[in-house]
Design a protein around this motif. Sequence first.
Motif, mmCIF file in Angstrom:
data_model
loop_
_atom_site.group_PDB
_atom_site.id
_atom_site.type_symbol
_atom_site.label_atom_id
_atom_site.label_comp_id
_atom_site.label_asym_id
_atom_site.label_seq_id
_atom_site.Cartn_x
_atom_site.Cartn_y
_atom_site.Cartn_z
ATOM 1 N N GLY A 170 47.925 43.298 108.234
ATOM 2 C CA GLY A 170 48.373 44.628 108.600
ATOM 3 C C GLY A 170 47.304 45.671 108.323
ATOM 4 O O GLY A 170 46.157 45.340 107.997
ATOM 5 N N ARG A 171 47.688 46.943 108.470
ATOM 6 C CA ARG A 171 46.757 48.049 108.230
ATOM 7 C C ARG A 171 47.432 49.112 107.386
ATOM 8 O O ARG A 171 48.601 49.401 107.552
ATOM 9 C CB ARG A 171 46.317 48.694 109.555
ATOM 10 C CG ARG A 171 45.384 47.875 110.400
ATOM 11 C CD ARG A 171 44.634 48.740 111.399
ATOM 12 N NE ARG A 171 45.499 49.659 112.126
ATOM 13 C CZ ARG A 171 45.145 50.904 112.481
ATOM 14 N NH1 ARG A 171 43.968 51.370 112.142
ATOM 15 N NH2 ARG A 171 45.983 51.677 113.147
ATOM 16 N N LEU A 172 46.648 49.723 106.503
ATOM 17 C CA LEU A 172 47.097 50.869 105.733
ATOM 18 C C LEU A 172 46.178 52.042 106.056
ATOM 19 O O LEU A 172 44.952 51.883 106.109
ATOM 20 C CB LEU A 172 47.040 50.583 104.231
ATOM 21 C CG LEU A 172 47.844 49.379 103.704
ATOM 22 C CD1 LEU A 172 47.694 49.294 102.188
ATOM 23 C CD2 LEU A 172 49.302 49.475 104.086
ATOM 24 N N ALA A 173 46.773 53.213 106.282
ATOM 25 C CA ALA A 173 45.967 54.375 106.649
ATOM 26 C C ALA A 173 46.342 55.570 105.790
ATOM 27 O O ALA A 173 47.491 55.712 105.349
ATOM 28 C CB ALA A 173 46.163 54.713 108.124
ATOM 29 N N GLY A 174 45.342 56.426 105.554
ATOM 30 C CA GLY A 174 45.546 57.638 104.778
ATOM 31 C C GLY A 174 44.599 58.712 105.238
ATOM 32 O O GLY A 174 43.943 58.590 106.283
ATOM 33 N N ALA A 175 44.477 59.759 104.447
ATOM 34 C CA ALA A 175 43.648 60.905 104.817
ATOM 35 C C ALA A 175 42.174 60.548 104.920
ATOM 36 O O ALA A 175 41.412 61.197 105.639
ATOM 37 C CB ALA A 175 43.851 62.028 103.808
ATOM 38 N N PHE A 180 40.882 48.218 97.266
ATOM 39 C CA PHE A 180 40.797 49.615 96.838
ATOM 40 C C PHE A 180 41.568 49.782 95.537
ATOM 41 O O PHE A 180 42.360 48.914 95.139
ATOM 42 C CB PHE A 180 41.337 50.564 97.908
ATOM 43 C CG PHE A 180 42.721 50.220 98.386
ATOM 44 C CD1 PHE A 180 43.851 50.712 97.749
ATOM 45 C CD2 PHE A 180 42.890 49.383 99.476
ATOM 46 C CE1 PHE A 180 45.116 50.385 98.184
ATOM 47 C CE2 PHE A 180 44.163 49.043 99.923
ATOM 48 C CZ PHE A 180 45.277 49.542 99.273
ATOM 49 N N GLY A 181 41.336 50.926 94.865
ATOM 50 C CA GLY A 181 41.975 51.213 93.594
ATOM 51 C C GLY A 181 42.881 52.423 93.664
ATOM 52 O O GLY A 181 43.371 52.799 94.743
ATOM 53 N N ALA A 182 43.058 53.074 92.531
ATOM 54 C CA ALA A 182 44.020 54.168 92.413
ATOM 55 C C ALA A 182 43.606 55.407 93.195
ATOM 56 O O ALA A 182 44.437 56.287 93.460
ATOM 57 C CB ALA A 182 44.208 54.524 90.944
ATOM 58 N N ASP A 183 42.327 55.513 93.577
ATOM 59 C CA ASP A 183 41.878 56.705 94.291
ATOM 60 C C ASP A 183 42.479 56.794 95.689
ATOM 61 O O ASP A 183 42.497 57.859 96.301
ATOM 62 C CB ASP A 183 40.353 56.736 94.365
ATOM 63 C CG ASP A 183 39.770 55.495 95.028
ATOM 64 O OD1 ASP A 183 40.326 54.400 94.806
ATOM 65 O OD2 ASP A 183 38.768 55.612 95.743
ATOM 66 N N GLN A 184 42.972 55.675 96.221
ATOM 67 C CA GLN A 184 43.606 55.676 97.543
ATOM 68 C C GLN A 184 45.130 55.689 97.336
ATOM 69 O O GLN A 184 45.803 54.674 97.434
ATOM 70 C CB GLN A 184 43.186 54.430 98.326
ATOM 71 C CG GLN A 184 41.696 54.292 98.547
ATOM 72 C CD GLN A 184 41.154 55.336 99.508
ATOM 73 O OE1 GLN A 184 41.877 55.887 100.319
ATOM 74 N NE2 GLN A 184 39.854 55.611 99.413
ATOM 75 N N ASN A 185 45.652 56.868 97.039
ATOM 76 C CA ASN A 185 47.059 56.948 96.654
ATOM 77 C C ASN A 185 47.965 57.524 97.736
ATOM 78 O O ASN A 185 49.110 57.879 97.462
ATOM 79 C CB ASN A 185 47.215 57.770 95.366
ATOM 80 C CG ASN A 185 46.594 59.153 95.491
ATOM 81 O OD1 ASN A 185 46.269 59.600 96.590
ATOM 82 N ND2 ASN A 185 46.429 59.819 94.357
ATOM 83 N N ASP A 186 47.459 57.621 98.979
ATOM 84 C CA ASP A 186 48.273 58.203 100.047
ATOM 85 C C ASP A 186 48.429 57.256 101.231
ATOM 86 O O ASP A 186 48.665 57.686 102.357
ATOM 87 C CB ASP A 186 47.636 59.519 100.524
ATOM 88 C CG ASP A 186 46.249 59.312 101.148
ATOM 89 O OD1 ASP A 186 45.651 58.245 100.911
ATOM 90 O OD2 ASP A 186 45.783 60.202 101.878
ATOM 91 N N LEU A 187 48.285 55.955 100.998
ATOM 92 C CA LEU A 187 48.224 54.998 102.098
ATOM 93 C C LEU A 187 49.610 54.580 102.577
ATOM 94 O O LEU A 187 50.514 54.295 101.791
ATOM 95 C CB LEU A 187 47.432 53.761 101.670
ATOM 96 C CG LEU A 187 45.953 54.001 101.353
ATOM 97 C CD1 LEU A 187 45.316 52.730 100.822
ATOM 98 C CD2 LEU A 187 45.203 54.498 102.590
ATOM 99 N N LEU A 188 49.741 54.509 103.909
ATOM 100 C CA LEU A 188 50.968 54.071 104.560
ATOM 101 C C LEU A 188 50.663 52.874 105.444
ATOM 102 O O LEU A 188 49.584 52.783 106.047
ATOM 103 C CB LEU A 188 51.550 55.185 105.444
ATOM 104 C CG LEU A 188 51.873 56.533 104.813
ATOM 105 C CD1 LEU A 188 52.335 57.505 105.897
ATOM 106 C CD2 LEU A 188 52.950 56.387 103.760
ATOM 107 N N ALA A 189 51.599 51.951 105.562
ATOM 108 C CA ALA A 189 51.474 50.855 106.520
ATOM 109 C C ALA A 189 51.649 51.425 107.923
ATOM 110 O O ALA A 189 52.542 52.230 108.165
ATOM 111 C CB ALA A 189 52.520 49.784 106.241
ATOM 112 N N VAL A 190 50.777 51.037 108.845
ATOM 113 C CA VAL A 190 50.851 51.542 110.221
ATOM 114 C C VAL A 190 50.879 50.381 111.203
ATOM 115 O O VAL A 190 50.427 49.276 110.897
ATOM 116 C CB VAL A 190 49.657 52.466 110.544
ATOM 117 C CG1 VAL A 190 49.721 53.736 109.722
ATOM 118 C CG2 VAL A 190 48.326 51.759 110.302
#
Length: 357
Positions: A62-67, A77-87
């Motif tokens: 799948g894919r996760l996307a954020g800002a 990735f670690g905690a810095d990517q805290n806005d990710l949604l499955a798309v």
Amino acid sequence: MPNLAAEKFNPELLSLFRDSTLGLYLDGFEDEIFARGRVRHLAPGAHLEMTGDAPLNVVLDGRLAGARGWFGPGNHFGADQNDLLAVDMPARVWSLDSQNASREQHRIIAKALIGADAAELAATPPDHLPDPETLCNHEHPEIRRQAARLRRATPASTAEAILKFVHAMPYRFGAWQERASDTLVRGVGMCTTKTNLQVALMRAAGLEAGFAEIPISTSVLGKLMPTGWLALQRPTVRHYFGAVKLGGRWHGADASYDYASYRIFLEMFPWMAPREEPVLTEGSPYIPSMEIQHLDLFDITVVPSIAEEMGKRSRFLTRHFEALNTRVDRARGAHLKWRPGLDQTAQTSAQDDEVRA
């Protein structure tokens, strides 16, 4: 050591983890590290919640996307990517609070992350990309010097020497907006960049050369790329290879796939084993990608440039390409050079093994 991961998770998930960039650099500890974490299932639109004091995550499919962009199969990735949604589709993500790992597991994970970061840095293209019209720079001094080294007694033998030289370069997915001279320095490439270098060398050697394109089913590439990526690909892709005019007739000469990647193809097409060695003579082109499809090897259209295609920006970032490369890198052992702590004797031995392979 018991296969803890196989007891805790199904083999498919473990295989997806092994195909990740992090998994590639864990070098034998994939099962142990995988068993330490857990797999989370996200529906499209679901947010990935960060848990633990030091979270480490790997997208399995799948894919996760954020800002700040998106992460595909095999990306970590670690905690810095805290806005990710499955798309687009459901996603499965392996997660570990690395604070819960043992001291030895901390060391293993840290070494793997350093190796993966070093490989990604080495593959990152420059911020300012060249004009697409300048990519096949056959008049560059280094291209001319290499062409002179490869020149032989006849046009056919010169074209074959260039084919073998470019073919020997490792196949790797990556950005294709680079000059032929840059590919020569990097020493790796994919079909577009290796073809661009090959055509530049043939032109510098005084041969009439051009580019050929054919559609190829993504399923043919299936073994080359991790399983998680197949669902994200188009059904067909464009494949490029070089062509040279011999005896007044265009001959395709496909230098894309080196021995390691070709042997992955042989898992699907074992009957193509006799064509593993690149051989080009007048009247006999070398285009395994067409032979696999039982096509007429002389039924090709040759164009003088693919600058328009090579000028297109990819939707993939370097981290995506590095995740795509895990199978071919493992097949040739190319990732071993990034292993931190590998002493010079072991590194030399690994490189010697790679050459012999």
